[in-house]
Scaffold this motif. Structure first.
Motif, PDB file in Angstrom:
ATOM      1  N   GLY A 141       0.784  -1.226   0.000  1.00 20.45           N
ATOM      2  CA  GLY A 141       0.000   0.000   0.000  1.00 20.45           C
ATOM      3  C   GLY A 141       0.816   1.275   0.000  1.00 20.45           C
ATOM      4  N   TYR A 142       1.942   1.298  -0.727  1.00 20.97           N
ATOM      5  CA  TYR A 142       2.774   2.500  -0.805  1.00 20.97           C
ATOM      6  C   TYR A 142       1.947   3.630  -1.421  1.00 20.97           C
ATOM      7  N   PRO A 143       1.967   4.816  -0.840  1.00 22.41           N
ATOM      8  CA  PRO A 143       1.022   5.872  -1.227  1.00 22.41           C
ATOM      9  C   PRO A 143       1.108   6.343  -2.676  1.00 22.41           C
ATOM     10  N   THR A 144       2.274   6.226  -3.328  1.00 22.15           N
ATOM     11  CA  THR A 144       2.409   6.786  -4.669  1.00 22.15           C
ATOM     12  C   THR A 144       2.281   5.739  -5.772  1.00 22.15           C
ATOM     13  N   VAL A 145       1.920   4.500  -5.419  1.00 24.42           N
ATOM     14  CA  VAL A 145       1.819   3.420  -6.397  1.00 24.42           C
ATOM     15  C   VAL A 145       0.373   3.232  -6.830  1.00 24.42           C
ATOM     16  N   SER A 146       0.175   2.853  -8.095  1.00 22.72           N
ATOM     17  CA  SER A 146      -1.172   2.582  -8.590  1.00 22.72           C
ATOM     18  C   SER A 146      -1.828   1.489  -7.745  1.00 22.72           C
ATOM     19  N   PRO A 147      -3.100   1.638  -7.411  1.00 22.17           N
ATOM     20  CA  PRO A 147      -3.771   0.610  -6.612  1.00 22.17           C
ATOM     21  C   PRO A 147      -4.066  -0.677  -7.384  1.00 22.17           C
ATOM     22  N   GLN A 148      -3.873  -0.652  -8.703  1.00 18.24           N
ATOM     23  CA  GLN A 148      -4.180  -1.812  -9.525  1.00 18.24           C
ATOM     24  C   GLN A 148      -2.898  -2.558  -9.908  1.00 18.24           C
ATOM     25  N   TRP A 149      -2.979  -3.906  -9.860  1.00 21.20           N
ATOM     26  CA  TRP A 149      -1.862  -4.740 -10.330  1.00 21.20           C
ATOM     27  C   TRP A 149      -2.460  -5.992 -10.981  1.00 21.20           C
ATOM     28  N   ARG A 150      -2.174  -6.181 -12.248  1.00 27.78           N
ATOM     29  CA  ARG A 150      -2.730  -7.332 -12.967  1.00 27.78           C
ATOM     30  C   ARG A 150      -1.999  -8.614 -12.569  1.00 27.78           C
ATOM     31  N   LEU A 151      -2.769  -9.600 -12.182  1.00 28.74           N
ATOM     32  CA  LEU A 151      -2.224 -10.903 -11.807  1.00 28.74           C
ATOM     33  C   LEU A 151      -2.925 -11.973 -12.647  1.00 28.74           C
ATOM     34  N   ASP A 152      -2.714 -11.886 -13.976  1.00 25.99           N
ATOM     35  CA  ASP A 152      -3.415 -12.783 -14.887  1.00 25.99           C
ATOM     36  C   ASP A 152      -2.536 -13.906 -15.437  1.00 25.99           C
ATOM     37  N   ARG A 440      -2.826  10.144  14.723  1.00 27.93           N
ATOM     38  CA  ARG A 440      -4.171  10.258  14.152  1.00 27.93           C
ATOM     39  C   ARG A 440      -4.374   9.249  13.026  1.00 27.93           C
ATOM     40  N   VAL A 441      -3.344   9.061  12.191  1.00 28.12           N
ATOM     41  CA  VAL A 441      -3.438   8.065  11.120  1.00 28.12           C
ATOM     42  C   VAL A 441      -3.585   6.668  11.705  1.00 28.12           C
ATOM     43  N   ASP A 442      -2.768   6.365  12.687  1.00 28.73           N
ATOM     44  CA  ASP A 442      -2.812   5.042  13.307  1.00 28.73           C
ATOM     45  C   ASP A 442      -4.183   4.770  13.918  1.00 28.73           C
ATOM     46  N   ALA A 443      -4.733   5.758  14.614  1.00 25.62           N
ATOM     47  CA  ALA A 443      -6.051   5.589  15.230  1.00 25.62           C
ATOM     48  C   ALA A 443      -7.125   5.369  14.171  1.00 25.62           C
ATOM     49  N   TYR A 444      -7.025   6.104  13.076  1.00 26.55           N
ATOM     50  CA  TYR A 444      -8.011   5.965  11.996  1.00 26.55           C
ATOM     51  C   TYR A 444      -7.945   4.563  11.386  1.00 26.55           C
ATOM     52  N   GLU A 445      -6.730   4.068  11.125  1.00 27.43           N
ATOM     53  CA  GLU A 445      -6.583   2.744  10.514  1.00 27.43           C
ATOM     54  C   GLU A 445      -7.089   1.650  11.448  1.00 27.43           C
ATOM     55  N   ARG A 446      -6.877   1.815  12.729  1.00 28.54           N
ATOM     56  CA  ARG A 446      -7.390   0.834  13.695  1.00 28.54           C
ATOM     57  C   ARG A 446      -8.920   0.890  13.778  1.00 28.54           C
ATOM     58  N   GLU A 447      -9.467   2.083  13.703  1.00 27.54           N
ATOM     59  CA  GLU A 447     -10.924   2.221  13.702  1.00 27.54           C
ATOM     60  C   GLU A 447     -11.517   1.597  12.440  1.00 27.54           C
ATOM     61  N   LEU A 448     -10.835   1.782  11.323  1.00 23.98           N
ATOM     62  CA  LEU A 448     -11.277   1.192  10.054  1.00 23.98           C
ATOM     63  C   LEU A 448     -11.279  -0.329  10.149  1.00 23.98           C
ATOM     64  N   VAL A 459      -4.421   2.708   5.120  1.00 19.06           N
ATOM     65  CA  VAL A 459      -4.851   3.717   4.158  1.00 19.06           C
ATOM     66  C   VAL A 459      -3.750   3.877   3.117  1.00 19.06           C
ATOM     67  N   ILE A 460      -4.109   3.871   1.836  1.00 13.82           N
ATOM     68  CA  ILE A 460      -3.076   3.887   0.796  1.00 13.82           C
ATOM     69  C   ILE A 460      -3.039   5.189  -0.002  1.00 13.82           C
ATOM     70  N   ASP A 461      -4.092   5.992   0.076  1.00 10.96           N
ATOM     71  CA  ASP A 461      -4.123   7.223  -0.707  1.00 10.96           C
ATOM     72  C   ASP A 461      -3.321   8.319  -0.013  1.00 10.96           C
ATOM     73  N   GLU A 462      -2.404   8.936  -0.749  1.00 14.07           N
ATOM     74  CA  GLU A 462      -1.486   9.920  -0.174  1.00 14.07           C
ATOM     75  C   GLU A 462      -2.224  11.139   0.368  1.00 14.07           C
ATOM     76  N   GLU A 463      -3.179  11.646  -0.394  1.00 19.27           N
ATOM     77  CA  GLU A 463      -3.920  12.830   0.057  1.00 19.27           C
ATOM     78  C   GLU A 463      -4.811  12.498   1.243  1.00 19.27           C
ATOM     79  N   GLN A 464      -5.382  11.300   1.246  1.00 15.87           N
ATOM     80  CA  GLN A 464      -6.203  10.903   2.385  1.00 15.87           C
ATOM     81  C   GLN A 464      -5.348  10.798   3.648  1.00 15.87           C
ATOM     82  N   LEU A 465      -4.133  10.276   3.514  1.00 14.72           N
ATOM     83  CA  LEU A 465      -3.233  10.211   4.654  1.00 14.72           C
ATOM     84  C   LEU A 465      -2.976  11.605   5.214  1.00 14.72           C
ATOM     85  N   ARG A 466      -2.728  12.562   4.328  1.00 13.40           N
ATOM     86  CA  ARG A 466      -2.466  13.930   4.784  1.00 13.40           C
ATOM     87  C   ARG A 466      -3.680  14.502   5.498  1.00 13.40           C
ATOM     88  N   THR A 467      -4.834  14.279   4.927  1.00 13.60           N
ATOM     89  CA  THR A 467      -6.062  14.817   5.531  1.00 13.60           C
ATOM     90  C   THR A 467      -6.287  14.240   6.916  1.00 13.60           C
TER      91      THR A 467
END
Length: 472
Positions: A141-152, A440-448, A459-467
Motif C-alpha cells: 500500500g505505498y502511497p504513490t503506487v497505482s492501486p491496480q496490479w494485474r495478476l493474470d 491520528r493516522v494510526d487511530a483511523y486505521e485501527r478504527e477502520l 490507508v493507501i491514498d497519499e492525500e487521504q493520509l495527509r487529511t
C-alpha cells in the motif's frame, strides 16, 4: 553550552534507531569525550512520506505481522521530546543539503532503498517483467503506487535467492482470506482474489547452502494453505550437500539453521507429492523451488511478452563460486519478477558509489563532507535484516561523536543553530506532519479495521493520509 542539533533524513528503522542510539551515547559518553557535562541533543527526523517507519510499513510482507510489531518499539523512540518528526518533507525538493548544514551540527542520511537493481539478461525488456520493489510497494500500500496490479499469469517466475524473492513468491500463491488478520489494504485483497497463478517457480542461482533465506521465511512457506511445495532431488543430493558444503554452512549459525529448515522443506515436499498441502488438503497451486538454477535469458513472443525462462544448471563450490554446466532448460511462464537486490536512493549533493549501491562513505562518514553521515542501507547497501541497522547506527554514531570531540568547538559547528527549519519550510509552503499526526493516522486505521473485526486496515491514498494526519 547549547544542545547539539542533528538532522536525520529518513524515518524508517535505520533513522529511528540512529536517533535513539545517538541520544543514549551522548548521555553516556559526553564527559569522556569532552562534549560537556550536561550535553544534550535535539533531533529533527525528516521523512518524505506523510507517515513514518519506511521499510517496516512499506517493505515487509503483510503476512509478517510479528516483524511489524517493531513499529511499537519505534513509536516509543519517536515519542521522545528530544526528537521532532517532520514527515511529508522531501530532501532535495523541500530542503537541501545547504539548508541543513547551516542549521545542524550533523546530518545523517538513513534513506533506505526504493529501486530494483536492473536485470541484465537478454529479454529482460519483455512485457510482464517486473522488479520486486514495485510489487512490494503495491501489496504494502505505498502511497504513490497505482492501486491496480494485474495478476493474470498462470505460470510465474521469481528470480532471486533472498527474503524479498521469498516474500514475492509467497504472496503470489497466497489466498487473500488467509491474510485478513493482517493490515492488507482492500485493493490488495481484491487483486489477490483475482490472481490467476497456478504455478510459481523460484530460481536460486546457487545451491541450498548458499541461499539467503531467513528461517522465518521458510517456516511461513511450510504453512501455506492449498499450496503444494515442489523441490528436486538433485538439489538435495549428496553431490550438493557434501561434507565440505555442510562444514562451510555450519560455521555460521544462521546459515546452518537455514539449511536445516530447507531440508525440512524438502521432506515436506516429498510428502506433498500426491498433490496436497501441508495439512493433507488438496492443493490448488504449486510452488516450485529450484536451486543451482541460473536464469540466463527470457524468451519473448512476437508481441514482446515473456513466454519462458531459459535456465542454466549450475554448480556451486563450498566458497560460493558458481559455475555453469552448459545444461539448459526452458520453463514456460507469462510473468517474471526479479528480486536480485535493491538500489538505495541517490541523494542530491551526496556522492554515490555505483559499484556498492551506497552513498559513498567510509564507516558512515560521507566522502568529501564534514559532519555528514550515512547509516542503514544508504551506508552498507540493501543487505541484512532490519536488526542489522542497529550495528550500522552504532558505528556511525561512534564516528560522529569522535569527530565532534576532535573539533575545536566540541561539535557545535552549525553556523545558525537558532534558525528553526520549521520557519524555512513554512516560508516555502511546506507543512510538516509530526508524531501526533501519525497517531491520528494510526487511530483511523485501527478504527477502520475494527469495523470488520480486523486489527487495522492500511490507508493507501497519499492525500487521504495527509487529511487524516492533519485532523481535517
Amino acid at each position: 553550552m547549547r544542545e547539539f542539533k542533528v538532522a536525520v533524513v529518513g524515518a524508517g528503522p535505520a533513522g529511528v534507531y540512529v536517533s535513539d542510539i545517538l541520544l543514549r551515547q551522548i548521555q553516556a559518553r559526553r564527559e569522556e569525550l569532552g562534549l560537556g557535562s550536561d550535553a544534550t541533543a535535539h533531533i529533527d527526523l525528516f521523512e518524505k512520506l506523510p507517515v513514518p517507519f519506511g521499510l517496516v510499513r512499506y517493505g515487509v510482507a503483510p503476512d509478517h505481522p510479528a516483524i511489524k510489531y517493531i513499529i511499537g518499539a519505534l513509536e516509543k523512540t519517536l515519542n521522545n521530546p528530544q526528537i521532532r518528526l517532520m514527515a511529508d518533507v522531501e530532501f532535495g525538493r523541500d530542503i537541501t543539503l545547504d539548508d541543513v548544514k547551516l542549521r545542524y551540527d550533523a546530518v545523517i542520511f538513513a534513506t533506505g532503498a526504493v529501486d530494483d537493481r536492473p536485470l541484465t539478461i537478454p529479454g529482460s525488456d519483455a512485457k510482464n517483467v517486473f522488479g520486486a520493489a514495485r510489487f512490494v510497494e503495491w501489496y504494502d500500500g505505498y502511497p504513490t503506487v497505482s492501486p491496480q496490479w494485474r495478476l493474470d499469469a498462470k505460470s510465474v517466475a521469481v528470480i532471486g535467492g533472498g527474503n524479498v524473492a521469498m516474500d514475492v513468491s509467497r504472496l503470489l500463491v497466497r489466498y487473500p482470506d488467509d491474510l485478513l488478520h493482517t493490515d492488507i489494504p482492500d485493493n490488495v485483497y481484491d487483486g489477490l482474489a483475482a490472481n490467476s497463478a497456478e504455478d510459481v517457480h523460484v530460481f536460486v542461482r546457487r545451491d541450498v547452502t548458499h541461499a539467503k533465506f531467513s528461517v522465518q521465511e521458510l517456516r511461513e512457506l511450510e504453512a501455506l494453505s492449498r499450496v503444494q511445495l515442489i523441490t528436486f532431488a538433485d538439489d538435495f543430493s549428496a553431490d550438493v550437500l557434501t561434507k565440505e558444503h555442510m562444514a562451510k554452512a555450519g560455521k555460521d549459525k544462521l546459515t546452518r539453521q537455514m539449511v536445516d529448515e530447507l531440508l525440512m522443506v524438502r521432506d515436506m515436499s516429498v510428502k506433498m507429492s500426491n498433490g496436497t498441502d501441508f495439512e493433507g488438503n488438496p492443493a490448488q497451486r504449486k510452488f516450485f523451488l529450484h536451486f543451482n538454477a541460473n536464469p540466463v535469458a527470457l524468451l519473448k513472443s512476437r508481441d514482446g511478452s515473456v513466454i519462458a525462462v531459459k535456465v542454466e544448471r549450475t554448480v556451486t563450490d563450498p566458497d560460493g563460486t558458481m559455475r555453469g554446466t552448459g545444461k539448459y532448460e526452458e520453463i514456460p511462464v507469462q510473468a517474471v519478477y526479479h528480486a536480485i537486490g535493491y538500489k538505495p536512493a541517490q541523494i542530491p549533493g551526496i556522492p554515490y558509489d555505483e559499484e556498492r549501491y551506497t552513498l559513498d562513505n567510509l564507516g558512515g562518514r560521507i566522502t568529501g563532507e564534514r559532519f555528514v553521515y550515512a547509516t542503514g542501507w544508504a551506508k552498507r547497501g540493501p543487505v541484512g535484516l532490519i536488526g542489522s541497522t542497529k550495528s550500522d547506527a552504532l558505528e556511525t554514531v561512534e564516528n560522529l561523536l569522535t569527530d565532534w570531540a576532535a573539533s575545536s568547538s566540541r561539535g557545535r559547528i552549525a553556523p545558525y543553530p537558532d534558525n528553526d527549519i520549521a520557519q524555512l519550510l513554512a516560508d516555502r509552503g511546506v507543512q510538516p506532519l509530526d508524531y501526533a499526526a501519525w497517531q491520528r493516522v494510526d487511530a483511523y486505521e485501527r478504527e477502520l479495521g475494527a469495523k470488520t473485526n480486523r486489527e487495522h486496515i492500511k490507508v493507501i491514498d497519499e492525500e487521504q493520509l495527509r487529511t487524516i494526519a492533519r485532523g481535517e
